[in-house]
Scaffold this motif. Structure first.
Motif, PDB file in Angstrom:
ATOM      1  N   PRO A   1       0.501  -1.010  -0.596  1.00  0.00           N
ATOM      2  CA  PRO A   1      -0.007  -0.096  -0.208  1.00  0.00           C
ATOM      3  C   PRO A   1       0.628   1.542  -0.324  1.00  0.00           C
ATOM      4  O   PRO A   1       0.457   1.774  -0.870  1.00  0.00           O
ATOM      5  CB  PRO A   1      -1.225  -0.029   1.642  1.00  0.00           C
ATOM      6  N   GLY A   2       2.017   1.489   0.783  1.00  0.00           N
ATOM      7  CA  GLY A   2       2.691   2.473   1.326  1.00  0.00           C
ATOM      8  C   GLY A   2       3.398   2.784  -0.201  1.00  0.00           C
ATOM      9  O   GLY A   2       3.762   3.866  -0.840  1.00  0.00           O
ATOM     10  N   ALA A   3       3.886   1.481  -1.188  1.00  0.00           N
ATOM     11  CA  ALA A   3       4.320   1.486  -2.548  1.00  0.00           C
ATOM     12  C   ALA A   3       3.783   2.141  -3.263  1.00  0.00           C
ATOM     13  O   ALA A   3       4.166   2.714  -4.343  1.00  0.00           O
ATOM     14  CB  ALA A   3       5.259   0.581  -2.875  1.00  0.00           C
ATOM     15  N   LEU A   4       2.442   2.227  -3.408  1.00  0.00           N
ATOM     16  CA  LEU A   4       1.655   2.293  -4.362  1.00  0.00           C
ATOM     17  C   LEU A   4       0.424   3.990  -4.271  1.00  0.00           C
ATOM     18  O   LEU A   4       0.599   4.608  -5.095  1.00  0.00           O
ATOM     19  CB  LEU A   4       0.481   1.184  -4.695  1.00  0.00           C
ATOM     20  N   THR A   5       1.040   4.162  -2.858  1.00  0.00           N
ATOM     21  CA  THR A   5       0.206   5.963  -2.409  1.00  0.00           C
ATOM     22  C   THR A   5       1.201   6.225  -2.161  1.00  0.00           C
ATOM     23  O   THR A   5       1.273   7.945  -1.802  1.00  0.00           O
ATOM     24  CB  THR A   5      -0.406   5.245  -1.827  1.00  0.00           C
ATOM     25  N   GLY A   6       2.499   6.492  -1.856  1.00  0.00           N
ATOM     26  CA  GLY A   6       3.902   7.107  -2.531  1.00  0.00           C
ATOM     27  C   GLY A   6       3.922   7.269  -0.075  1.00  0.00           C
ATOM     28  O   GLY A   6       4.515   8.688   0.016  1.00  0.00           O
ATOM     29  N   THR A   7       3.543   6.547   0.841  1.00  0.00           N
ATOM     30  CA  THR A   7       3.015   7.265   1.676  1.00  0.00           C
ATOM     31  C   THR A   7       4.125   5.452   2.776  1.00  0.00           C
ATOM     32  O   THR A   7       5.006   5.315   1.734  1.00  0.00           O
ATOM     33  CB  THR A   7       2.259   6.758   2.499  1.00  0.00           C
ATOM     34  N   ASP A   8       4.476   5.914   3.851  1.00  0.00           N
ATOM     35  CA  ASP A   8       5.599   4.966   4.453  1.00  0.00           C
ATOM     36  C   ASP A   8       5.942   3.693   4.074  1.00  0.00           C
ATOM     37  O   ASP A   8       4.436   2.969   4.132  1.00  0.00           O
ATOM     38  CB  ASP A   8       5.856   5.039   5.251  1.00  0.00           C
ATOM     39  N   VAL A   9       6.464   2.504   4.300  1.00  0.00           N
ATOM     40  CA  VAL A   9       6.922   0.937   3.565  1.00  0.00           C
ATOM     41  C   VAL A   9       8.108   1.012   4.671  1.00  0.00           C
ATOM     42  O   VAL A   9       8.904   1.428   5.201  1.00  0.00           O
ATOM     43  CB  VAL A   9       7.884   0.882   2.528  1.00  0.00           C
ATOM     44  N   ALA A  10       7.490  -0.599   5.620  1.00  0.00           N
ATOM     45  CA  ALA A  10       7.766  -0.778   6.393  1.00  0.00           C
ATOM     46  C   ALA A  10       9.341  -1.176   5.989  1.00  0.00           C
ATOM     47  O   ALA A  10       9.577  -2.737   5.177  1.00  0.00           O
ATOM     48  CB  ALA A  10       6.941  -2.279   7.518  1.00  0.00           C
ATOM     49  N   ALA A  11      10.632  -1.647   6.544  1.00  0.00           N
ATOM     50  CA  ALA A  11      11.365  -1.989   6.682  1.00  0.00           C
ATOM     51  C   ALA A  11      12.435  -2.839   7.333  1.00  0.00           C
ATOM     52  O   ALA A  11      12.759  -2.940   7.925  1.00  0.00           O
ATOM     53  CB  ALA A  11      12.806  -0.987   5.507  1.00  0.00           C
ATOM     54  N   LEU A  12      12.150  -4.166   8.134  1.00  0.00           N
ATOM     55  CA  LEU A  12      12.306  -5.145   8.626  1.00  0.00           C
ATOM     56  C   LEU A  12      13.762  -4.945   9.111  1.00  0.00           C
ATOM     57  O   LEU A  12      14.206  -5.749   7.712  1.00  0.00           O
ATOM     58  CB  LEU A  12      11.312  -6.004   9.426  1.00  0.00           C
ATOM     59  N   GLY A  13      14.303  -4.315  10.180  1.00  0.00           N
ATOM     60  CA  GLY A  13      15.716  -5.351  10.411  1.00  0.00           C
ATOM     61  C   GLY A  13      16.658  -4.692   9.282  1.00  0.00           C
ATOM     62  O   GLY A  13      16.620  -3.581   8.715  1.00  0.00           O
ATOM     63  N   ASP A  14      17.812  -5.595   8.932  1.00  0.00           N
ATOM     64  CA  ASP A  14      18.444  -5.652   7.582  1.00  0.00           C
ATOM     65  C   ASP A  14      18.231  -5.607   6.395  1.00  0.00           C
ATOM     66  O   ASP A  14      18.175  -7.110   6.069  1.00  0.00           O
ATOM     67  CB  ASP A  14      19.835  -6.263   8.418  1.00  0.00           C
ATOM     68  N   ILE A  15      17.610  -4.407   5.400  1.00  0.00           N
ATOM     69  CA  ILE A  15      17.548  -5.430   4.092  1.00  0.00           C
ATOM     70  C   ILE A  15      18.250  -5.501   3.153  1.00  0.00           C
ATOM     71  O   ILE A  15      18.566  -6.117   2.305  1.00  0.00           O
ATOM     72  CB  ILE A  15      16.348  -4.000   3.884  1.00  0.00           C
ATOM     73  N   ASP A  16      19.446  -5.574   3.696  1.00  0.00           N
ATOM     74  CA  ASP A  16      21.044  -6.295   3.289  1.00  0.00           C
ATOM     75  C   ASP A  16      21.011  -7.284   2.517  1.00  0.00           C
ATOM     76  O   ASP A  16      21.936  -8.122   2.622  1.00  0.00           O
ATOM     77  CB  ASP A  16      21.924  -5.016   3.063  1.00  0.00           C
TER      78      ASP A  16
END
Length: 318
Positions: free
Chosen positions: A178-193
């Motif tokens: 939803p955030g990706a499509l609406t330009g709002t916040d997206v959760a990045a849990l922990g180390d996304i690398d």
């Protein structure tokens, strides 16, 4: 596999996995019953719904009446799992021991515990130290013992984190798309690398249906078809390409409420947060080679998820 009038497949639990599985089984030509505590929900072609409480043997027997194959896809609120899931297992396992139906169980990676980056295969030791991990390992030990002792015919299908159409409460679900499509916040849990395996919900369905059609696979754990792991940052980059804008990522370096995850959920999930601070790589090659089933490519999975979320967000509220 030939389909007969008595070839009834009963799916217990109507969450994303159970619903996708019921549709997949019907597509394959099986008579299908989808069971939950309400018996309500959107119509699925070829699927009949039934209301039942599988928390008791009597309720489970009612739910699986006439079944050749039973699929255990029941889940409960995260903070209730320790208290509730063992009783549900006892009831469902007791019911199939009485009727003789085969039991296909949807399982998690939790029994492996922290792997420190080791690729998870079906041969990986179960070293869980968390309460939920130990609980799941104990349940799985009971399932496999029932099969080994001839009391029931059981097979377990393990999945990585769900994603894809219909998946909301997942780390690559309602907190991201939803955030990706609406330009709002997206959760990045922990180390996304770190590399992280995600299983398309349609691969969960296809994998479980395949196990239901192949009794020669009984008596063991299988990893359901899952596309090769990439880093979550790479997944986010692929999403950005598809939505045409950068993601506004909010890094959660510890469990806290965000999007579909309230604080009650996150407090309960905290013991499993190691899944976002070390690589989580699941290998499903044994399943793929044995049954000739390949996972949906990750790019296609993301296309499916984004299309589904676009439709969801465009639907009238009310």
């Amino acid at each position: 596999m030939s389909v007969t009038e008595t070839d009834l497949h009963v799916v217990l639990g109507s969450g994303p996995a159970g619903t996708a599985l019921a549709a997949e089984l019907a597509r394959r030509g099986h008579p299908v019953r989808l069971v939950d505590r309400s018996g309500a929900g959107d119509a699925i072609e070829g699927v009949r719904r039934r209301k039942a409480d599988v928390g008791t043997v009597e309720g489970a027997l009612d739910a699986i009446e006439g079944a050749e194959v039973v699929y255990h896809c029941v889940n409960v609120a995260y903070h209730l799992q320790i208290d509730v899931m063992p009783g549900i297992q006892q009831a469902i396992l007791g019911a199939v021991e009485i009727t003789g139906a085969r039991l296909v169980v949807l399982d998690t990676l939790y029994p492996y515990g922290e792997t420190h980056g080791e690729v998870m295969t079906e041969e990986t030791p179960w070293r869980a130290t968390t309460r939920k991990g130990r609980m799941r390992a104990e349940l799985d030990t009971i399932y496999l013992a029932a099969h080994r002792e001839g009391r029931a015919r059981v097979v377990l299908g393990r999945s990585a984190d769900f994603t894809g159409p219909g998946v909301l409460n997942s780390t690559l679900g309602g907190a991201v798309f939803p955030g990706a499509l609406t330009g709002t916040d997206v959760a990045a849990l922990g180390d996304i690398d770190l590399p992280h395996s995600y299983t398309n919900i349609l691969d969960v369905a296809a994998g479980l249906a395949t196990l239901g059609e192949h009794p020669e696979g009984d008596g063991r754990v299988w990893h359901l078809p899952t596309a090769p792991a990439v880093t979550t940052r790479e997944v986010f980059r692929m999403i950005e390409e598809r939505v045409g804008q950068p993601l506004r990522t909010v890094v959660l370096d510890a469990p806290r409420a965000f999007g579909p995850f309230d604080q009650t959920f996150m407090d309960s999930y905290g013991e499993l947060f190691y899944q976002h601070t070390e690589p989580q790589v699941m290998d499903s090659s044994a399943f793929e080679e044995t049954f000739g089933v390949r996972p949906v490519p990750l790019a296609d999975t993301l296309d499916m998820a984004i299309d589904w979320y676009r439709t969801l967000l465009a639907a009238p509220r009310g």
